[in-house]
Design an enzyme around this catalytic site. Structure first.
Site, PDB file in Angstrom:
ATOM      1  N   ARG A 109      24.371 -11.235  19.965  1.00 35.29           N
ATOM      2  CA  ARG A 109      23.192 -12.041  19.596  1.00 35.29           C
ATOM      3  C   ARG A 109      21.875 -11.277  19.696  1.00 35.29           C
ATOM      4  NH1 ARG A 109      25.841 -16.320  22.564  1.00 35.29           N
ATOM      5  NH2 ARG A 109      26.944 -17.626  21.071  1.00 35.29           N
ATOM      6  N   LYS A 131      12.359  -6.308   8.390  1.00 40.61           N
ATOM      7  CA  LYS A 131      13.406  -6.801   7.486  1.00 40.61           C
ATOM      8  C   LYS A 131      14.644  -5.943   7.699  1.00 40.61           C
ATOM      9  CE  LYS A 131      10.938  -8.755   3.549  1.00 40.61           C
ATOM     10  NZ  LYS A 131      10.678  -8.618   2.104  1.00 40.61           N
ATOM     11  N   GLU A 173       6.518   3.921  -2.978  1.00 41.57           N
ATOM     12  CA  GLU A 173       5.978   2.865  -2.102  1.00 41.57           C
ATOM     13  C   GLU A 173       4.539   3.182  -1.700  1.00 41.57           C
ATOM     14  OE1 GLU A 173       7.593   0.093  -1.760  1.00 41.57           O
ATOM     15  OE2 GLU A 173       9.686   0.630  -2.156  1.00 41.57           O
ATOM     16  N   LYS A 210       0.824  -1.405   5.209  1.00 45.40           N
ATOM     17  CA  LYS A 210       1.983  -2.297   5.350  1.00 45.40           C
ATOM     18  C   LYS A 210       1.907  -3.064   6.663  1.00 45.40           C
ATOM     19  CE  LYS A 210       6.788  -3.205   5.288  1.00 45.40           C
ATOM     20  NZ  LYS A 210       8.110  -2.957   4.791  1.00 45.40           N
ATOM     21  N   GLU A 220       6.998 -13.620   5.483  1.00 44.00           N
ATOM     22  CA  GLU A 220       6.815 -13.622   4.029  1.00 44.00           C
ATOM     23  C   GLU A 220       6.568 -15.009   3.443  1.00 44.00           C
ATOM     24  OE1 GLU A 220       9.085 -10.474   1.993  1.00 44.00           O
ATOM     25  OE2 GLU A 220       9.460 -11.954   0.441  1.00 44.00           O
ATOM     26  N   ARG A 224       2.482 -11.406   2.651  1.00 43.08           N
ATOM     27  CA  ARG A 224       3.523 -10.371   2.662  1.00 43.08           C
ATOM     28  C   ARG A 224       4.211 -10.245   1.301  1.00 43.08           C
ATOM     29  NH1 ARG A 224       7.908  -8.708   7.334  1.00 43.08           N
ATOM     30  NH2 ARG A 224       8.776  -6.999   6.132  1.00 43.08           N
ATOM     31  N   ASN A 228       6.024  -7.215  -2.515  1.00 38.71           N
ATOM     32  CA  ASN A 228       7.118  -7.331  -3.494  1.00 38.71           C
ATOM     33  C   ASN A 228       6.711  -6.848  -4.876  1.00 38.71           C
ATOM     34  OD1 ASN A 228       8.793  -8.423  -1.574  1.00 38.71           O
ATOM     35  ND2 ASN A 228       8.199 -10.537  -2.037  1.00 38.71           N
ATOM     36  N   HIS A 231       9.094  -5.016  -7.182  1.00 34.33           N
ATOM     37  CA  HIS A 231      10.436  -5.156  -6.616  1.00 34.33           C
ATOM     38  C   HIS A 231      11.289  -6.237  -7.278  1.00 34.33           C
ATOM     39  CE1 HIS A 231       8.838  -2.399  -3.708  1.00 34.33           C
ATOM     40  NE2 HIS A 231       9.994  -2.342  -3.060  1.00 34.33           N
ATOM     41  N   HIS A 235      14.392  -4.289  -8.015  1.00 27.14           N
ATOM     42  CA  HIS A 235      15.673  -4.569  -7.359  1.00 27.14           C
ATOM     43  C   HIS A 235      16.761  -4.847  -8.386  1.00 27.14           C
ATOM     44  CE1 HIS A 235      14.251  -5.674  -3.029  1.00 27.14           C
ATOM     45  NE2 HIS A 235      14.602  -4.412  -3.129  1.00 27.14           N
ATOM     46  N   HIS A 252      15.933   4.045  -4.814  1.00 28.76           N
ATOM     47  CA  HIS A 252      15.115   2.831  -4.680  1.00 28.76           C
ATOM     48  C   HIS A 252      13.736   3.049  -5.321  1.00 28.76           C
ATOM     49  CE1 HIS A 252      13.656  -0.865  -2.828  1.00 28.76           C
ATOM     50  NE2 HIS A 252      12.628  -0.198  -2.344  1.00 28.76           N
TER      51      HIS A 252
HETATM   52  N1  LIG Z   1      13.346  -3.159   5.213  1.00 25.37           N
HETATM   53  C1  LIG Z   1      12.405  -2.951   4.334  1.00 25.37           C
HETATM   54  O1  LIG Z   1      11.300  -3.504   4.444  1.00 25.37           O
HETATM   55  C2  LIG Z   1      12.667  -2.028   3.190  1.00 25.37           C
HETATM   56  C3  LIG Z   1      11.607  -1.628   2.367  1.00 25.37           C
HETATM   57  C4  LIG Z   1      11.870  -0.726   1.346  1.00 25.37           C
HETATM   58  C5  LIG Z   1      13.151  -0.227   1.163  1.00 25.37           C
HETATM   59  N2  LIG Z   1      14.158  -0.640   1.957  1.00 25.37           N
HETATM   60  C6  LIG Z   1      15.514  -0.115   1.791  1.00 25.37           C
HETATM   61  O2  LIG Z   1      15.518   1.283   2.042  1.00 25.37           O
HETATM   62  C7  LIG Z   1      16.638   1.859   1.413  1.00 25.37           C
HETATM   63  C8  LIG Z   1      16.277   3.188   0.811  1.00 25.37           C
HETATM   64  O3  LIG Z   1      15.851   4.045   1.850  1.00 25.37           O
HETATM   65  P1  LIG Z   1      15.648   5.618   1.656  1.00 25.37           P
HETATM   66  O4  LIG Z   1      14.981   5.864   0.367  1.00 25.37           O
HETATM   67  O5  LIG Z   1      15.050   6.119   2.894  1.00 25.37           O
HETATM   68  O6  LIG Z   1      17.133   6.164   1.419  1.00 25.37           O
HETATM   69  P2  LIG Z   1      18.315   6.555   2.416  1.00 25.37           P
HETATM   70  O7  LIG Z   1      18.223   5.868   3.685  1.00 25.37           O
HETATM   71  O8  LIG Z   1      19.550   6.396   1.604  1.00 25.37           O
HETATM   72  O9  LIG Z   1      18.093   8.115   2.672  1.00 25.37           O
HETATM   73  C9  LIG Z   1      18.101   8.982   1.590  1.00 25.37           C
HETATM   74  C10 LIG Z   1      18.991  10.212   1.810  1.00 25.37           C
HETATM   75  O10 LIG Z   1      18.262  11.171   2.553  1.00 25.37           O
HETATM   76  C11 LIG Z   1      19.046  11.623   3.650  1.00 25.37           C
HETATM   77  N3  LIG Z   1      18.099  11.963   4.678  1.00 25.37           N
HETATM   78  C12 LIG Z   1      17.394  11.092   5.444  1.00 25.37           C
HETATM   79  N4  LIG Z   1      16.493  11.765   6.171  1.00 25.37           N
HETATM   80  C13 LIG Z   1      16.645  13.074   5.891  1.00 25.37           C
HETATM   81  C14 LIG Z   1      15.979  14.248   6.320  1.00 25.37           C
HETATM   82  N5  LIG Z   1      14.945  14.190   7.158  1.00 25.37           N
HETATM   83  N6  LIG Z   1      16.397  15.426   5.831  1.00 25.37           N
HETATM   84  C15 LIG Z   1      17.413  15.476   4.938  1.00 25.37           C
HETATM   85  N7  LIG Z   1      18.057  14.407   4.462  1.00 25.37           N
HETATM   86  C16 LIG Z   1      17.673  13.218   4.945  1.00 25.37           C
HETATM   87  C17 LIG Z   1      19.975  10.474   3.949  1.00 25.37           C
HETATM   88  O11 LIG Z   1      21.120  10.909   4.602  1.00 25.37           O
HETATM   89  C18 LIG Z   1      20.275   9.961   2.555  1.00 25.37           C
HETATM   90  O12 LIG Z   1      21.277  10.762   1.967  1.00 25.37           O
HETATM   91  C19 LIG Z   1      17.131   0.837   0.404  1.00 25.37           C
HETATM   92  O13 LIG Z   1      18.340   0.315   0.867  1.00 25.37           O
HETATM   93  C20 LIG Z   1      16.058  -0.226   0.400  1.00 25.37           C
HETATM   94  O14 LIG Z   1      16.570  -1.510   0.134  1.00 25.37           O
HETATM   95  C21 LIG Z   1      13.923  -1.522   2.976  1.00 25.37           C
END
Ligand SMILES: NC(=O)c1ccc[n+]([C@@H]2O[C@H](COP(=O)([O-])OP(=O)(O)OC[C@H]3O[C@@H](n4cnc5c(N)ncnc54)[C@H](O)[C@@H]3O)[C@@H](O)[C@H]2O)c1
Length: 349
Positions: A109, A131, A173, A210, A220, A224, A228, A231, A235, A252
């Site tokens: 939990r 999130k 972003e 942010k 949201e 907030r 979006n 997005h 998305h 993304h």
């Molecule tokens: N929670 C939120 O508010 C929010 C907001 C925007 C996006 N997201 C989510 O984020 C995700 C995308 O995240 P992302 O773009 O960071 O991609 P990711 O987490 O897939 O990372 C991208 C790649 O880079 C590699 N990597 C990470 N750090 C590294 C480093 N320092 N050196 C070398 N390689 C490295 C990872 O292993 C992966 O292969 C999506 O799932 C999206 O939905 C969430």
């Protein structure tokens, strides 16, 4: 007294020293670091945690942000006899921060977790704001909860090993934050010829934008929703590529870049943006992000994906649009025809 209230953001040169101090002073019964194969190789060695900890690894990639991996990690935590006083450290990009946050929020939990974002996108966006979640049934972030990490440690040195395309993905972003909240920042981005120049300043500024927004509307209900922008269509494009061709899923940020252009087109069609502003937005985004390979036959699938968007209410597709550069307008009830027109306009660019 806990010097790291929920949620503290620690960034800068001493960030990892602060992290080690936090770990040394904490009284967690066990500490688990969640990594993927890349963050294990490139980022984990820099942590040098001062206490014994377990290391759990999941495979990297959006296709692995799923319940199967959550089950695996929950099972491992259970087998390691991790109790409620366990700390989970998410060391990775948005995928790992989102999934690790969800795993921690639901295990027993809820146990404490902290995010150490290692991608540009996670530093400016995904790692902040509470999130958490995973993809489900072909839909992005379909299962999840809102829950804040206890701390976020932002160490820009991790960006040195980040592949160019991933760096670019996070830049979308940064552009979004400027478009919804900071015209001056957008102007300076429009003059940028080297994406990495001044990136530290931009990361700090972007995550402040942010943070300010999520601090005033954690769940949201109102402002907030400005985050979006780009997005709703973004998305849907991400889901389209993920389902049609999982091996070549788009980043993304690439999806959000196309989403921002198409949603800016809708803003223009509603006379919220001038022709000059739309042109500037298209030029700046297209300068960094090549046009996505979608065809007119994909448009109905894209609209179907938008129909399943969590942001919809009472079957209305509610979009955040731009009301001039640096300003936004939320809860716009957008029709399928408007979406279709914007995608056709995008295809014609
Ligand atoms: N929670 C939120 O508010 C929010 C907001 C925007 C996006 N997201 C989510 O984020 C995700 C995308 O995240 P992302 O773009 O960071 O991609 P990711 O987490 O897939 O990372 C991208 C790649 O880079 C590699 N990597 C990470 N750090 C590294 C480093 N320092 N050196 C070398 N390689 C490295 C990872 O292993 C992966 O292969 C999506 O799932 C999206 O939905 C969430």
């Amino acid at each position: 007294m806990n010097p790291f209230p929920k949620t503290a953001i620690l960034s800068g040169a001493n960030c990892l020293t602060d992290l080690r101090r936090f770990i040394s002073e904490s009284s967690y019964s066990s500490i688990v670091v969640l990594v993927d194969e890349n963050t294990q190789e490139f980022c984990y060695p820099l942590l040098k945690l001062p206490r014994y900890h377990h290391l759990l690894k999941v495979n990297s990639g959006e296709e692995n942000k799923n319940l199967a991996n959550c089950l695996e990690v929950w099972k491992n935590l259970s087998e390691l006899e991790c109790d409620r006083k366990t700390l989970l450290i998410n060391l990775g990009g948005g995928v790992l921060c989102d999934m690790g946050g969800f795993i921690a929020s639901t295990y027993l939990r809820g146990i404490d977790f902290l995010n150490i974002p290692t991608t540009l996108l996670a530093m400016c966006d995904a790692g902040i704001g509470g999130k958490t979640g995973v993809n489900f049934n072909g839909l992005k972030n379909q299962i999840g909860v809102f829950n804040d990490p206890i701390s976020i440690f932002i160490n820009v040195d991790f960006l040195e090993t980040l592949p160019e395309k991933q760096f670019l993905s996070g830049y979308a972003e940064i552009i979004k934050h400027a478009l919804i909240a900071d015209k001056v920042m957008f102007k300076s981005i429009s003059k940028q010829d080297d994406i990495k120049k001044g990136i530290i300043k931009q990361v700090l500024h972007s995550h402040k934008i942010k943070l300010k927004i999520v601090a005033s509307d954690a769940f949201e209900k109102g402002v907030r929703k400005s985050l979006n922008f780009g997005h709703s269509i973004g998305h849907a494009l991400e889901s389209l590529f993920l389902v049609n061709d999982p091996q070549n899923a788009i980043f993304h940020g690439e999806a959000v870049a196309a989403g921002m252009i198409t949603e800016a087109i809708i803003s223009f069609n509603r006379q919220l943006l001038s022709a000059g502003e739309l042109e500037m937005i298209i030029n700046v985004i297209s300068n960094w992000f090549p046009k996505l390979k979608i065809s007119p036959v994909d448009i109905s699938d894209i609209i179907d994906y938008i129909s399943n968007d969590k942001k919809n209410e009472y079957n209305r597709k509610l979009f955040t649009l731009l009301d001039g550069i640096g300003h936004y307008s939320i809860n716009n009830d957008v029709t399928d025809d408007e979406i279709s027109q914007s995608l056709e306009h995008y295809l014609s660019l």
